[in-house]
Design a protein around this motif. Structure first.
Motif, PDB file in Angstrom:
ATOM      1  N   ARG A 303      -0.444 -14.141  29.546  1.00 24.58           N
ATOM      2  CA  ARG A 303      -0.014 -15.506  29.222  1.00 24.58           C
ATOM      3  C   ARG A 303       1.412 -15.519  28.675  1.00 24.58           C
ATOM      4  O   ARG A 303       2.253 -16.313  29.130  1.00 24.58           O
ATOM      5  CB  ARG A 303      -0.981 -16.103  28.210  1.00 24.58           C
ATOM      6  CG  ARG A 303      -0.520 -17.386  27.543  1.00 24.58           C
ATOM      7  CD  ARG A 303      -1.587 -17.881  26.574  1.00 24.58           C
ATOM      8  NE  ARG A 303      -1.090 -18.942  25.715  1.00 24.58           N
ATOM      9  CZ  ARG A 303      -0.567 -18.747  24.516  1.00 24.58           C
ATOM     10  NH1 ARG A 303      -0.440 -17.501  24.045  1.00 24.58           N
ATOM     11  NH2 ARG A 303      -0.159 -19.764  23.791  1.00 24.58           N
ATOM     12  N   LEU A 304       1.714 -14.651  27.735  1.00 28.95           N
ATOM     13  CA  LEU A 304       3.054 -14.614  27.136  1.00 28.95           C
ATOM     14  C   LEU A 304       4.114 -14.223  28.163  1.00 28.95           C
ATOM     15  O   LEU A 304       5.210 -14.783  28.175  1.00 28.95           O
ATOM     16  CB  LEU A 304       3.071 -13.643  25.960  1.00 28.95           C
ATOM     17  CG  LEU A 304       2.311 -14.091  24.710  1.00 28.95           C
ATOM     18  CD1 LEU A 304       2.285 -12.983  23.663  1.00 28.95           C
ATOM     19  CD2 LEU A 304       2.938 -15.354  24.124  1.00 28.95           C
ATOM     20  N   PHE A 305       3.785 -13.264  29.020  1.00 30.63           N
ATOM     21  CA  PHE A 305       4.733 -12.852  30.062  1.00 30.63           C
ATOM     22  C   PHE A 305       5.055 -14.011  31.000  1.00 30.63           C
ATOM     23  O   PHE A 305       6.234 -14.276  31.307  1.00 30.63           O
ATOM     24  CB  PHE A 305       4.161 -11.676  30.849  1.00 30.63           C
ATOM     25  CG  PHE A 305       4.929 -11.356  32.105  1.00 30.63           C
ATOM     26  CD1 PHE A 305       6.176 -10.737  32.042  1.00 30.63           C
ATOM     27  CD2 PHE A 305       4.426 -11.700  33.349  1.00 30.63           C
ATOM     28  CE1 PHE A 305       6.891 -10.456  33.197  1.00 30.63           C
ATOM     29  CE2 PHE A 305       5.130 -11.424  34.514  1.00 30.63           C
ATOM     30  CZ  PHE A 305       6.369 -10.807  34.442  1.00 30.63           C
ATOM     31  N   LEU A 306       4.019 -14.703  31.455  1.00 29.94           N
ATOM     32  CA  LEU A 306       4.236 -15.798  32.403  1.00 29.94           C
ATOM     33  C   LEU A 306       4.931 -16.984  31.748  1.00 29.94           C
ATOM     34  O   LEU A 306       5.771 -17.648  32.381  1.00 29.94           O
ATOM     35  CB  LEU A 306       2.897 -16.230  33.004  1.00 29.94           C
ATOM     36  CG  LEU A 306       2.258 -15.207  33.959  1.00 29.94           C
ATOM     37  CD1 LEU A 306       0.849 -15.634  34.336  1.00 29.94           C
ATOM     38  CD2 LEU A 306       3.115 -15.046  35.214  1.00 29.94           C
ATOM     39  N   LEU A 307       4.619 -17.264  30.491  1.00 30.40           N
ATOM     40  CA  LEU A 307       5.296 -18.343  29.773  1.00 30.40           C
ATOM     41  C   LEU A 307       6.787 -18.038  29.627  1.00 30.40           C
ATOM     42  O   LEU A 307       7.644 -18.897  29.863  1.00 30.40           O
ATOM     43  CB  LEU A 307       4.663 -18.546  28.402  1.00 30.40           C
ATOM     44  CG  LEU A 307       3.302 -19.230  28.349  1.00 30.40           C
ATOM     45  CD1 LEU A 307       2.764 -19.237  26.922  1.00 30.40           C
ATOM     46  CD2 LEU A 307       3.382 -20.646  28.893  1.00 30.40           C
ATOM     47  N   ALA A 308       7.093 -16.791  29.224  1.00 29.32           N
ATOM     48  CA  ALA A 308       8.492 -16.397  29.069  1.00 29.32           C
ATOM     49  C   ALA A 308       9.227 -16.459  30.403  1.00 29.32           C
ATOM     50  O   ALA A 308      10.368 -16.949  30.486  1.00 29.32           O
ATOM     51  CB  ALA A 308       8.575 -14.987  28.478  1.00 29.32           C
ATOM     52  N   LEU A 309       8.577 -15.975  31.460  1.00 30.39           N
ATOM     53  CA  LEU A 309       9.197 -16.005  32.787  1.00 30.39           C
ATOM     54  C   LEU A 309       9.425 -17.438  33.244  1.00 30.39           C
ATOM     55  O   LEU A 309      10.496 -17.758  33.804  1.00 30.39           O
ATOM     56  CB  LEU A 309       8.294 -15.270  33.782  1.00 30.39           C
ATOM     57  CG  LEU A 309       8.809 -15.175  35.215  1.00 30.39           C
ATOM     58  CD1 LEU A 309      10.132 -14.407  35.261  1.00 30.39           C
ATOM     59  CD2 LEU A 309       7.769 -14.506  36.117  1.00 30.39           C
ATOM     60  N   SER A 310       8.455 -18.294  32.992  1.00 30.62           N
ATOM     61  CA  SER A 310       8.578 -19.696  33.383  1.00 30.62           C
ATOM     62  C   SER A 310       9.770 -20.372  32.704  1.00 30.62           C
ATOM     63  O   SER A 310      10.557 -21.077  33.348  1.00 30.62           O
ATOM     64  CB  SER A 310       7.287 -20.443  33.042  1.00 30.62           C
ATOM     65  OG  SER A 310       7.413 -21.825  33.249  1.00 30.62           O
ATOM     66  N   VAL A 311       9.911 -20.132  31.401  1.00 31.20           N
ATOM     67  CA  VAL A 311      11.017 -20.734  30.646  1.00 31.20           C
ATOM     68  C   VAL A 311      12.355 -20.168  31.103  1.00 31.20           C
ATOM     69  O   VAL A 311      13.329 -20.905  31.290  1.00 31.20           O
ATOM     70  CB  VAL A 311      10.813 -20.500  29.134  1.00 31.20           C
ATOM     71  CG1 VAL A 311      12.046 -20.937  28.353  1.00 31.20           C
ATOM     72  CG2 VAL A 311       9.592 -21.262  28.645  1.00 31.20           C
TER      73      VAL A 311
END
Length: 349
Positions: A303-311
């Motif tokens: 979740r944290l990886f994808l959130l960071a990548l999305s931002v």
């Protein structure tokens, strides 16, 4: 003479913008809309939720209003170009994008609840065109010789599926279970058919210009949206939602492990780059629901990886777009171009 020259220059700029603003530009609105929905969920219990969401939502709304106004003017003054989009195997799928964008703005609004009358009315206004496009496009897939699925299928066709799933999610928020299941079924059945068609390479890649390869990210956008829609329908992130999330995660991993596939598409910044953003955001949103359900370390790390990548991706695209204000002002073909030139016109954008 200077006044006349200035007026002529303004008219030329306006003409260029209108002839260039095809439905593919709504990729920007899709990206911002999904971000607004993501942060509405993430900041649900935060004290700063309302002001932050209002700022993000207002920015997303302003961009969507601008694009909608430009596209409406294009429909009025250059309707032949709209017909060319509708007859093009890639362009027709982006006709779903304006309606999806408005549905996302409706769902992410910080001050409108699904039980409010305005939400219900706007849902009907926005969902009905999606179903009308479904009837037209899906009907062509199995009734018209030149428009059957194996002849026109390409990754952008997933947008029609996403449109149904977004509509299903919004309907479930209003408590309309039968309507949401109907839209979910409609989207998923055609997704399965589309996925098999593209996976077996009956068409797909050969119909997609190199510059539009970022659209391949839609492969994992549809199952991610499906997991979110089913979560809203069932009330929990159950086995069905998890299966679709795992599929989207696998497809995402498969694509990012092949950077050479996108090398040519990355040579020059263009509007197609925005196709990277919203599929990642949908996946990040699905991973958030998954992490909330299973509540373990691996799920939260994903979740944290994808959130960071999305931002990072959306900020990068916003910066690239800000530093390329001529994106809407480059020379384009004549508004009366022949339909056979449309693939070049579309890929150039």
């Amino acid at each position: 003479m200077e006044i006349q020259s200035s007026e002529k220059s303004c008219k030329d700029v306006a003409l260029t913008v209108l002839t260039r603003t095809h439905a593919g530009y709504f990729r920007i609105a899709l990206s911002l809309g999904w971000q607004a929905l993501l942060w509405k969920i993430l900041l649900k219990d935060s004290r700063m939720a309302f002001p932050l969401l209002t700022i993000l939502w207002s920015f997303s709304l302003s961009i969507l209003l601008l694009l909608s106004l430009l596209y409406l003017l294009r429909c009025i003054f250059f309707f032949d170009m709209i017909k060319d989009e509708f007859s093009h195997h890639v362009g027709v799928n982006y006709l779903f994008a304006p309606w999806i964008s408005w549905l996302l703005i409706l769902e992410s609004a910080p001050f409108v609840t699904p039980s409010h009358a305005s939400f219900v009315v706007l849902w009907w206004v926005l969902a009905v065109p999606v179903v009308v496009l479904d009837v037209k496009i899906y009907g062509q897939w199995f009734t018209k010789g030149k428009r059957f699925l194996t002849a026109v299928a390409n990754p952008s066709s997933h947008l029609s599926v996403v449109g149904n799933l977004v509509g299903a999610r919004a309907a479930s928020k209003m408590g309309w279970r039968e309507v949401s299941v109907f839209l979910f079924s409609l989207g998923m059945v055609h997704y399965l058919v589309l996925f098999v068609t593209l996976y077996q390479r009956f068409s797909g890649g050969d119909l997609l210009p190199v510059v539009l390869r970022p659209v391949l990210f839609l492969f994992f956008a549809a199952p991610s949206a499906a997991s979110l829609a089913w979560y809203s329908i069932s009330g929990r992130f159950d086995t069905g939602s998890k299966m679709m999330f795992f599929l989207s995660l696998f497809l995402f991993t498969s694509l990012i492990c092949r950077p050479c596939l996108f090398k040519k598409a990355m040579r020059k910044f263009n509007i197609a780059w925005w196709a990277y953003s919203y599929p990642i955001t949908i996946l990040a949103l699905a991973s958030t629901r998954y992490a909330q359900e299973v509540n373990d370390g691996v799920a939260h790390a994903i979740r944290l990886f994808l959130l960071a990548l999305s931002v990072l991706v959306i900020f990068g695209l916003l910066l690239f777009t800000a530093f390329h204000p001529n994106l809407l002002l480059d020379p384009t073909p004549s508004p009366t171009h022949h339909p056979t030139t449309f693939p070049t016109y579309l890929s150039a954008n």
